[in-house]
Design a protein around this motif. Structure first.
Motif, PDB file in Angstrom:
ATOM      1  N   ALA A   9      -8.729   2.203  -3.804  1.00 56.96           N
ATOM      2  CA  ALA A   9     -10.088   1.796  -4.076  1.00 56.96           C
ATOM      3  C   ALA A   9     -11.076   2.189  -2.998  1.00 56.96           C
ATOM      4  CB  ALA A   9     -10.254   0.640  -4.648  1.00 56.96           C
ATOM      5  N   GLU A  10     -12.293   2.472  -3.233  1.00 54.68           N
ATOM      6  CA  GLU A  10     -13.563   2.590  -2.287  1.00 54.68           C
ATOM      7  C   GLU A  10     -14.676   1.550  -2.936  1.00 54.68           C
ATOM      8  OE1 GLU A  10     -15.161   6.452  -2.612  1.00 54.68           O
ATOM      9  OE2 GLU A  10     -13.264   7.374  -1.877  1.00 54.68           O
ATOM     10  N   ALA A  11     -15.164   0.864  -1.780  1.00 53.73           N
ATOM     11  CA  ALA A  11     -16.017  -0.179  -1.854  1.00 53.73           C
ATOM     12  C   ALA A  11     -17.296   0.583  -2.354  1.00 53.73           C
ATOM     13  CB  ALA A  11     -16.354  -1.010  -0.801  1.00 53.73           C
ATOM     14  N   ARG A  12     -18.362  -0.063  -3.201  1.00 49.36           N
ATOM     15  CA  ARG A  12     -19.562   0.652  -3.350  1.00 49.36           C
ATOM     16  C   ARG A  12     -20.586  -0.374  -3.368  1.00 49.36           C
ATOM     17  NH1 ARG A  12     -20.598  -0.273  -9.537  1.00 49.36           N
ATOM     18  NH2 ARG A  12     -18.825  -1.487 -10.317  1.00 49.36           N
ATOM     19  N   GLY A  27     -15.109  11.652 -11.783  1.00 50.55           N
ATOM     20  CA  GLY A  27     -13.834  11.264 -11.958  1.00 50.55           C
ATOM     21  C   GLY A  27     -12.958  10.015 -11.720  1.00 50.55           C
ATOM     22  N   LYS A  28     -13.934   8.951 -11.278  1.00 52.66           N
ATOM     23  CA  LYS A  28     -13.591   7.694 -11.052  1.00 52.66           C
ATOM     24  C   LYS A  28     -14.038   6.740 -12.010  1.00 52.66           C
ATOM     25  CE  LYS A  28     -13.487   9.015  -6.099  1.00 52.66           C
ATOM     26  NZ  LYS A  28     -14.003   8.672  -4.617  1.00 52.66           N
ATOM     27  N   ILE A  29     -13.635   5.405 -11.869  1.00 56.00           N
ATOM     28  CA  ILE A  29     -14.051   4.251 -12.791  1.00 56.00           C
ATOM     29  C   ILE A  29     -14.492   3.178 -11.816  1.00 56.00           C
ATOM     30  CG2 ILE A  29     -11.619   3.429 -12.963  1.00 56.00           C
ATOM     31  CD1 ILE A  29     -12.187   2.261 -15.376  1.00 56.00           C
ATOM     32  N   PRO A  30     -15.533   2.481 -12.392  1.00 58.30           N
ATOM     33  CA  PRO A  30     -16.357   1.363 -11.569  1.00 58.30           C
ATOM     34  C   PRO A  30     -15.308  -0.042 -11.910  1.00 58.30           C
ATOM     35  CG  PRO A  30     -17.529   1.694 -13.557  1.00 58.30           C
ATOM     36  CD  PRO A  30     -16.608   2.851 -13.241  1.00 58.30           C
ATOM     37  N   ALA A  31     -15.184  -0.714 -11.035  1.00 60.54           N
ATOM     38  CA  ALA A  31     -14.500  -2.004 -11.306  1.00 60.54           C
ATOM     39  C   ALA A  31     -14.941  -3.047 -10.091  1.00 60.54           C
ATOM     40  CB  ALA A  31     -12.984  -1.960 -10.841  1.00 60.54           C
ATOM     41  N   VAL A  32     -14.556  -4.372 -10.622  1.00 56.83           N
ATOM     42  CA  VAL A  32     -15.088  -5.627  -9.648  1.00 56.83           C
ATOM     43  C   VAL A  32     -13.822  -6.342  -9.545  1.00 56.83           C
ATOM     44  CG1 VAL A  32     -16.625  -7.396  -9.705  1.00 56.83           C
ATOM     45  CG2 VAL A  32     -17.380  -5.450 -10.450  1.00 56.83           C
ATOM     46  N   ILE A  33     -13.738  -6.760  -8.128  1.00 59.89           N
ATOM     47  CA  ILE A  33     -12.908  -7.896  -7.975  1.00 59.89           C
ATOM     48  C   ILE A  33     -13.442  -9.227  -7.851  1.00 59.89           C
ATOM     49  CG2 ILE A  33     -11.030  -8.725  -6.437  1.00 59.89           C
ATOM     50  CD1 ILE A  33     -10.783  -5.779  -5.703  1.00 59.89           C
ATOM     51  N   ILE A  43     -16.050  -1.953  -6.824  1.00 57.40           N
ATOM     52  CA  ILE A  43     -15.139  -0.788  -6.102  1.00 57.40           C
ATOM     53  C   ILE A  43     -15.085   0.412  -7.036  1.00 57.40           C
ATOM     54  CG2 ILE A  43     -13.828  -2.317  -4.731  1.00 57.40           C
ATOM     55  CD1 ILE A  43     -11.702  -2.047  -7.191  1.00 57.40           C
ATOM     56  N   THR A  44     -14.605   1.359  -6.542  1.00 57.03           N
ATOM     57  CA  THR A  44     -14.363   2.704  -7.712  1.00 57.03           C
ATOM     58  C   THR A  44     -12.847   2.917  -7.188  1.00 57.03           C
ATOM     59  OG1 THR A  44     -14.834   4.232  -5.987  1.00 57.03           O
ATOM     60  CG2 THR A  44     -16.603   3.618  -7.312  1.00 57.03           C
ATOM     61  N   LEU A  45     -12.140   3.307  -8.406  1.00 57.86           N
ATOM     62  CA  LEU A  45     -10.858   3.541  -8.735  1.00 57.86           C
ATOM     63  C   LEU A  45     -10.529   5.056  -9.181  1.00 57.86           C
ATOM     64  CD1 LEU A  45      -9.640   0.164  -9.980  1.00 57.86           C
ATOM     65  CD2 LEU A  45      -9.285   1.243  -7.868  1.00 57.86           C
ATOM     66  N   PRO A  46      -9.528   5.825  -8.937  1.00 60.47           N
ATOM     67  CA  PRO A  46      -9.184   7.053  -9.617  1.00 60.47           C
ATOM     68  C   PRO A  46      -8.969   6.785 -11.091  1.00 60.47           C
ATOM     69  CG  PRO A  46      -7.815   6.620  -7.560  1.00 60.47           C
ATOM     70  CD  PRO A  46      -8.485   5.402  -8.007  1.00 60.47           C
ATOM     71  N   TYR A  47      -9.724   7.462 -11.887  1.00 62.18           N
ATOM     72  CA  TYR A  47      -9.836   7.388 -13.320  1.00 62.18           C
ATOM     73  C   TYR A  47      -8.324   7.413 -13.863  1.00 62.18           C
ATOM     74  CZ  TYR A  47     -10.626   7.634 -18.305  1.00 62.18           C
ATOM     75  OH  TYR A  47     -10.551   7.536 -19.493  1.00 62.18           O
ATOM     76  N   LYS A  48      -7.743   8.485 -13.481  1.00 62.86           N
ATOM     77  CA  LYS A  48      -6.514   8.926 -14.121  1.00 62.86           C
ATOM     78  C   LYS A  48      -5.390   7.689 -13.923  1.00 62.86           C
ATOM     79  CE  LYS A  48      -2.887  12.512 -14.466  1.00 62.86           C
ATOM     80  NZ  LYS A  48      -2.538  13.862 -13.724  1.00 62.86           N
ATOM     81  N   GLU A  49      -5.172   7.457 -12.723  1.00 63.69           N
ATOM     82  CA  GLU A  49      -4.233   6.399 -12.368  1.00 63.69           C
ATOM     83  C   GLU A  49      -4.687   4.968 -13.167  1.00 63.69           C
ATOM     84  OE1 GLU A  49      -3.257   5.548  -8.271  1.00 63.69           O
ATOM     85  OE2 GLU A  49      -4.080   7.408  -7.813  1.00 63.69           O
ATOM     86  N   HIS A  91     -14.659   0.382 -17.433  1.00 66.35           N
ATOM     87  CA  HIS A  91     -14.918  -0.600 -16.395  1.00 66.35           C
ATOM     88  C   HIS A  91     -13.824  -1.539 -16.388  1.00 66.35           C
ATOM     89  CE1 HIS A  91     -16.461  -4.141 -14.463  1.00 66.35           C
ATOM     90  NE2 HIS A  91     -17.147  -3.129 -13.738  1.00 66.35           N
ATOM     91  N   VAL A  92     -13.312  -1.911 -15.335  1.00 68.65           N
ATOM     92  CA  VAL A  92     -12.274  -3.073 -15.251  1.00 68.65           C
ATOM     93  C   VAL A  92     -12.586  -4.163 -14.279  1.00 68.65           C
ATOM     94  CG1 VAL A  92      -9.754  -3.379 -14.498  1.00 68.65           C
ATOM     95  CG2 VAL A  92     -10.616  -1.169 -15.490  1.00 68.65           C
ATOM     96  N   ASP A  93     -12.461  -5.390 -14.931  1.00 66.91           N
ATOM     97  CA  ASP A  93     -12.500  -6.620 -13.810  1.00 66.91           C
ATOM     98  C   ASP A  93     -11.164  -6.983 -13.466  1.00 66.91           C
ATOM     99  OD1 ASP A  93     -15.106  -6.637 -14.420  1.00 66.91           O
ATOM    100  OD2 ASP A  93     -14.984  -7.891 -16.141  1.00 66.91           O
ATOM    101  N   PHE A  94     -10.941  -7.465 -12.129  1.00 72.05           N
ATOM    102  CA  PHE A  94      -9.738  -7.990 -11.542  1.00 72.05           C
ATOM    103  C   PHE A  94      -9.972  -9.135 -11.001  1.00 72.05           C
ATOM    104  CE2 PHE A  94      -9.411  -3.094 -11.155  1.00 72.05           C
ATOM    105  CZ  PHE A  94      -8.274  -2.856 -11.335  1.00 72.05           C
ATOM    106  N   LEU A  95      -9.086 -10.228 -11.239  1.00 66.74           N
ATOM    107  CA  LEU A  95      -9.264 -11.503 -10.551  1.00 66.74           C
ATOM    108  C   LEU A  95      -8.189 -11.311  -9.255  1.00 66.74           C
ATOM    109  CD1 LEU A  95      -9.854 -14.586 -10.748  1.00 66.74           C
ATOM    110  CD2 LEU A  95      -7.721 -14.702 -12.138  1.00 66.74           C
ATOM    111  N   ARG A  96      -8.801 -11.989  -8.037  1.00 68.52           N
ATOM    112  CA  ARG A  96      -7.807 -11.968  -6.981  1.00 68.52           C
ATOM    113  C   ARG A  96      -7.076 -13.192  -7.068  1.00 68.52           C
ATOM    114  NH1 ARG A  96     -13.218 -11.881  -4.391  1.00 68.52           N
ATOM    115  NH2 ARG A  96     -13.580 -10.071  -3.125  1.00 68.52           N
ATOM    116  N   VAL A  97      -5.963 -13.132  -6.636  1.00 64.97           N
ATOM    117  CA  VAL A  97      -4.730 -14.168  -6.899  1.00 64.97           C
ATOM    118  C   VAL A  97      -4.301 -14.407  -5.469  1.00 64.97           C
ATOM    119  CG1 VAL A  97      -4.342 -13.387  -9.015  1.00 64.97           C
ATOM    120  CG2 VAL A  97      -2.925 -12.072  -7.435  1.00 64.97           C
ATOM    121  N   SER A  98      -3.738 -15.524  -5.403  1.00 67.44           N
ATOM    122  CA  SER A  98      -2.838 -15.890  -4.269  1.00 67.44           C
ATOM    123  C   SER A  98      -1.563 -16.668  -4.702  1.00 67.44           C
ATOM    124  CB  SER A  98      -3.820 -17.221  -3.367  1.00 67.44           C
ATOM    125  OG  SER A  98      -3.895 -17.914  -3.973  1.00 67.44           O
TER     126      SER A  98
END
Length: 210
Positions: A9-12, A27-33, A43-49, A91-98
């Protein structure tokens, strides 16, 4: 648990609808961690993946590693938005995990041994009450599915959560009752015959009472 995977990913810095549209056009998708007591990271992520991961199954129950400019962050996808008309990922939301993160997830239900269920052999129908069950469990031990064994079940029988063997540390969010996952229902023809028999018996009873 499904095998983990990694996304680059790339930070935005820019956020908002205009920025999100520009990201999708490239060709990318916005997301948040978010989560783990840290500020949200856009962040941004490759759309296809991402699109392939969403539709491959198990997306929201599989831990992923996101490489953001060299920093590797373990996450669990919590939600995603699809275009209601075209089905594109928006858009995708991600949760940090430990290691100690506990999450609430919906886990699919799989059924086995339907060929060993007398009720189904007699024409009964598997009536699935819950295709998924919500559980609380460690983020690093999310089951791919829970398995319901139908062997020996006859028409009218039910399967409750207490009959399912759950992995250690995995507990249903519903704790106040032994809820039903599935039942074996009578086929339509048998129900009609039973109804007719009931009506005939009722008529005989009424006739004998006159």
């Amino acid at each position: 648990m499904s095998q983990s995977y990694e996304l680059t990913a790339e930070a935005r810095e820019r956020v908002g609808k205009g920025s999100a549209r520009a990201i999708r056009r490239s060709g990318k998708i916005p997301a948040v961690i978010y989560g783990d007591k840290q500020p949200p990271l856009s962040i941004t992520l490759p759309y296809k993946e991402v699109f392939l991961r969403i539709h491959a199954g198990g997306f929201r129950t599989t831990i992923a590693t996101i490489n953001v400019n060299g920093e590797k962050i373990q996450v669990l996808p919590k939600d995603y938005q699809l275009d209601p008309v075209r089905g594109f990922a928006m858009h995708v939301d991600f949760l940090r995990v430990s290691q100690n993160t506990v999450v609430t997830v919906n886990v699919p239900v799989h059924f086995i041994n339907d060929e060993k269920a007398p009720g189904i052999k007699r024409g009964g129908v598997l009536n699935v009450v819950r295709h998924e069950v919500e559980f609380v469990c460690p983020a690093n031990a999310i089951p791919d599915n829970i398995t319901v064994d139908l062997e020996g079940l006859d028409i009218g029988d039910s399967v409750h959560i207490s009959a399912v063997k759950l992995p250690q540390g995995v507990t249903p969010t519903i704790t106040d009752r032994d809820f039903t996952i599935a039942t074996i229902a009578a086929p339509a023809g048998l129900r009609s015959e039973e109804a007719e028999a009931g009506e005939a018996a009722a008529e005989q009873t009424e006739g004998s009472g006159e």
